[in-house]
Design an enzyme around this catalytic site. Structure first.
Site, PDB file in Angstrom:
ATOM      1  N   ASP A  48       4.579   1.608  -9.497  1.00 47.38           N
ATOM      2  CA  ASP A  48       3.894   1.117  -8.294  1.00 47.38           C
ATOM      3  C   ASP A  48       2.417   1.521  -8.344  1.00 47.38           C
ATOM      4  O   ASP A  48       1.633   1.134  -7.478  1.00 47.38           O
ATOM      5  CB  ASP A  48       4.586   1.579  -7.007  1.00 47.38           C
ATOM      6  CG  ASP A  48       4.637   3.084  -6.863  1.00 47.38           C
ATOM      7  OD1 ASP A  48       4.260   3.800  -7.821  1.00 47.38           O
ATOM      8  OD2 ASP A  48       5.060   3.568  -5.792  1.00 47.38           O
ATOM      9  N   SER A  49       2.022   2.220  -9.407  1.00 45.29           N
ATOM     10  CA  SER A  49       0.591   2.436  -9.677  1.00 45.29           C
ATOM     11  C   SER A  49      -0.098   1.092  -9.904  1.00 45.29           C
ATOM     12  O   SER A  49      -1.326   1.036  -9.973  1.00 45.29           O
ATOM     13  CB  SER A  49       0.400   3.358 -10.886  1.00 45.29           C
ATOM     14  OG  SER A  49       1.142   2.898 -11.997  1.00 45.29           O
TER      15      SER A  49
ATOM     16  N   GLU B 294      11.060   8.088  -5.832  1.00 46.68           N
ATOM     17  CA  GLU B 294      10.432   9.400  -5.677  1.00 46.68           C
ATOM     18  C   GLU B 294      11.237  10.269  -4.715  1.00 46.68           C
ATOM     19  O   GLU B 294      11.756   9.772  -3.714  1.00 46.68           O
ATOM     20  CB  GLU B 294       9.005   9.236  -5.146  1.00 46.68           C
ATOM     21  CG  GLU B 294       8.101   8.464  -6.089  1.00 46.68           C
ATOM     22  CD  GLU B 294       6.651   8.352  -5.602  1.00 46.68           C
ATOM     23  OE1 GLU B 294       6.301   8.933  -4.540  1.00 46.68           O
ATOM     24  OE2 GLU B 294       5.866   7.686  -6.294  1.00 46.68           O
TER      25      GLU B 294
ATOM     26  N   GLU C 109       5.613  15.118 -12.297  1.00 48.35           N
ATOM     27  CA  GLU C 109       4.171  14.817 -12.252  1.00 48.35           C
ATOM     28  C   GLU C 109       3.413  16.004 -11.666  1.00 48.35           C
ATOM     29  O   GLU C 109       3.751  16.512 -10.593  1.00 48.35           O
ATOM     30  CB  GLU C 109       3.933  13.560 -11.394  1.00 48.35           C
ATOM     31  CG  GLU C 109       2.461  13.186 -11.310  1.00 48.35           C
ATOM     32  CD  GLU C 109       2.194  11.771 -10.812  1.00 48.35           C
ATOM     33  OE1 GLU C 109       3.158  11.011 -10.597  1.00 48.35           O
ATOM     34  OE2 GLU C 109       1.014  11.433 -10.641  1.00 48.35           O
TER      35      GLU C 109
HETATM   36  O1  KIV Z   1       3.699   4.438 -10.732  1.00 47.02           O
HETATM   37  C1  KIV Z   1       3.491   5.108 -11.748  1.00 47.02           C
HETATM   38  O2  KIV Z   1       2.648   4.779 -12.593  1.00 47.02           O
HETATM   39  C2  KIV Z   1       4.256   6.332 -11.935  1.00 47.02           C
HETATM   40  C3  KIV Z   1       3.872   7.204 -13.084  1.00 47.02           C
HETATM   41  C4  KIV Z   1       2.668   7.978 -12.703  1.00 47.02           C
HETATM   42  C5  KIV Z   1       4.976   8.081 -13.507  1.00 47.02           C
HETATM   43  O3  KIV Z   1       5.129   6.620 -11.175  1.00 47.02           O
END
Ligand code: KIV
Length: 275
Positions: free
Chosen positions: A56-57, A127, A192
């Site tokens: 979701d980044s 998460e 993380e």
């Molecule tokens: O959304 C993302 O890119 C992530 C990574 C940072 C593990 O959850």
């Protein structure tokens, strides 16, 4: 190509959940990156990346948001489809975005099932620790590989006070969270921004692999956001190593193209059709 490369002839045709666990048992590091589209997925898959995360980044990296919070299920689906279609070998995991699983196991399972049916991905990630144990259990019991995510969890960034190292004062809680989601069926846990010794402790405590990002070398694998790893922007978090300066290369290519269009040197004769 190294014999440890997942793209080698000795590796599996398709990386699956049990391969990740076997890699941990053999002490073979798991290589993971994010991907958000088919073009990048094909390149990273061909490079031998074991796990591609449709993170979701995407909210920050592709959609111009400051956080991952605005990302929706509808944003994730086309991205995950592109990544899954283009990856011949990598295990493709899709993030459950903020608001799509917190209400309880039924909501989480519904979102996970939708992702599995509509995208071709091989698993999902969410998460949280003890607070999402029932979500992890429901998804896992439905036969969907589920990855956990502990430490700094960007969907909780306002509660956590921004991107900060987690587990310094509450290491036992982080360990309990990791055990809880692994016991509930998580096939791997992303750690993380966790202190190196704590990430090592969690890794030793779990039978399933840990995949670190800013968590040191003791994890069973590593993940980075691909745009950070490849230097697409001018800035990246301290825990990132930039393996290329693709942003600069792209800017230079676009500048050269613009110059040639303006001065008439592109297109040349070989770029046209006589008839
Ligand atoms: O959304 C993302 O890119 C992530 C990574 C940072 C593990 O959850």
């Amino acid at each position: 190509m190294s014999k440890h490369s997942p793209a080698s002839s000795t590796g599996p045709k398709r990386v699956r959940a049990h391969h990740l666990r076997a890699m941990k048992e053999r002490g073979e590091k798991i290589v993971a990156l994010t991907a958000y589209d088919a073009v990048t997925s094909a390149l990273l898959d061909a490079a031998g990346v074991d796990l591609l995360l449709v993170g979701d980044s995407i909210g920050n990296t592709m959609h111009g948001h400051d956080t991952t919070l605005p990302v929706t299920v509808e944003d994730m689906i086309p991205a995950a489809r592109g990544v899954a279609r283009a990856a011949d070998r990598a295990f493709v995991v899709v993030d459950l975005p903020f608001g799509s699983y917190e209400s309880g196991p039924e909501q989480a399972l519904a979102t996970a099932v939708r992702f599995m049916k509509e995208t071709g991905a091989h698993g999902v990630k969410l998460e949280g620790g003890e607070r999402v144990v029932e979500q992890v259990r429901a998804i896992s019991q439905a036969g969907i590989p589920v990855v956990g995510h502990l430490g700094y969890t960007p969907q909780s960034e306002h509660a956590l006070g921004g991107p900060r190292v987690q587990g310094r004062d509450d290491a036992e809680q982080l360990l309990a969270d990791a055990r809880a989601i692994a016991d509930a069926g998580a096939i791997a846990v992303v750690l993380e921004m966790v202190p190196v010794p704590l990430a090592q402790r969690v890794t030793e405590a779990l039978a399933v692999p840990t995949i670190g990002i800013g968590a040191g070398p003791g994890c069973d694998g590593q993940i980075l956001v691909w745009t950070d790893m490849a230097g697409m922007g001018d800035w990246a978090p301290r825990f990132v190593k930039q393996y290329a300066r693709l942003g600069e290369a792209l800017r230079e290519a676009a500048q050269t193209y613009a110059g040639e269009v303006r001065d008439g040197s592109f297109p040349a004769a070989e770029h046209g059709f006589d008839k």
